[in-house]
Design an enzyme around this catalytic site. Structure first.
Site, PDB file in Angstrom:
ATOM      1  N   SER A 190       0.856  -1.192   0.000  1.00  0.00           N
ATOM      2  CA  SER A 190       0.000   0.000   0.000  1.00  0.00           C
ATOM      3  C   SER A 190       0.886   1.234   0.000  1.00  0.00           C
ATOM      4  O   SER A 190       2.041   1.183   0.458  1.00  0.00           O
ATOM      5  CB  SER A 190      -0.887   0.006   1.253  1.00  0.00           C
ATOM      6  N   TYR A 212      -1.743  -0.414  10.595  1.00  0.00           N
ATOM      7  CA  TYR A 212      -1.753  -0.761   9.173  1.00  0.00           C
ATOM      8  C   TYR A 212      -0.502  -0.229   8.488  1.00  0.00           C
ATOM      9  O   TYR A 212       0.141  -0.944   7.698  1.00  0.00           O
ATOM     10  CB  TYR A 212      -3.002  -0.179   8.517  1.00  0.00           C
TER      11      TYR A 212
END
Length: 248
Positions: free
Chosen positions: A139, A152
């Site tokens: 990501s 995250y």
């Protein structure tokens, strides 16, 4: 120079293939003529993806397993054919401010987003032929950060680093390891966010292309990294973000 197999002979394993980017990636590979193994925890979602692939003349099989279950993963892999391309797409997100995140919450995030890709790579890579590919779906959160998303961000930053480490270790076997780093994609998981006008306005200002990404737009970069055209690329993280990380 080591050559990869012809596309028709290759076996692709895509984790988290029941929906979103994983489903799009699996469908993209199947459309290229390879056999795709779809991993996920939801048998209905996997069956739906497999049916969609077969309806278009593709070849797919489902593997229902929780990647956090080490014994189940080992037993399941023993029953699968040798994997030529591993796409580590399965992921978990828990958006909460730092004081609300417990140690257990962080461990859960790391287990799915970092430990599982590591475990699959260590199990599958020894059986790969020269020309094998591992592609991690990380990501842009691995490269940039925002408030309220610490766990995250840490897990995806770790996956970026793992990509480089595996590339160094598996290079002598002629196995490449790369990653794609998606930006804002309009998937089922982001359905609520895609309807938020404030986020749409933010993306219009903040990205070069000014919009959400479509799930099918992740397919080309992944297929490229799995192809012979990318045979001399390894240890890289390719941002697929509409220019989000490049836009000032």
């Amino acid at each position: 120079m080591a050559q990869t197999q012809t596309s028709e002979d290759r076996i692709i394993l895509v984790t988290g293939a029941g929906r979103g980017l994983g489903r799009a990636i699996a469908q993209g590979f199947a459309a290229s003529g390879v056999h795709v193994i779809l991993q996920g925890r939801n048998p209905d979602a996997l069956a739906n993806t497999a049916e969609a692939i077969r309806d278009r003349g593709g070849s797919a099989a489902s593997w229902v397993v929780d990647l956090a279950d080490e014994d189940a993963v080992g037993a399941g892999l023993a029953g699968l054919p040798a994997i030529d391309v591993l796409v580590n797409n399965a992921g978990h997100r828990d958006r909460r401010p730092l004081p609300e995140l417990s140690r257990a919450s962080l461990c859960t995030m790391l287990e799915v987003n970092l430990v599982a890709p590591f475990d699959l790579a260590r199990r599958i890579a020894p059986g790969m032929n020269a020309g094998g590919r591992i592609i991690n779906v990380t990501s842009i959160a691995g490269q940039i950060a925002r408030s309220g998303d610490a766990a995250y961000t840490a897990s995806k930053g770790g996956l970026d680093a793992l990509t480089r480490a595996l590339a160094a270790e598996l290079g002598p076997k002629a196995i490449t390891v790369n990653a794609v780093a998606p930006g804002f994609f309009a998937t089922e998981a982001n359905a609520e966010m895609t309807e938020d006008e404030a986020i749409a306005e933010h993306l219009q200002r903040r990205t070069s292309l000014g919009r959400w990404g479509r799930p099918e737009e992740i397919v080309g970069p992944v297929l490229f990294l799995a192809s012979d055209a990318a045979s001399y690329i390894t240890g890289q993280v390719l941002a697929v973000d509409g220019g989000y990380t490049a836009h000032f």
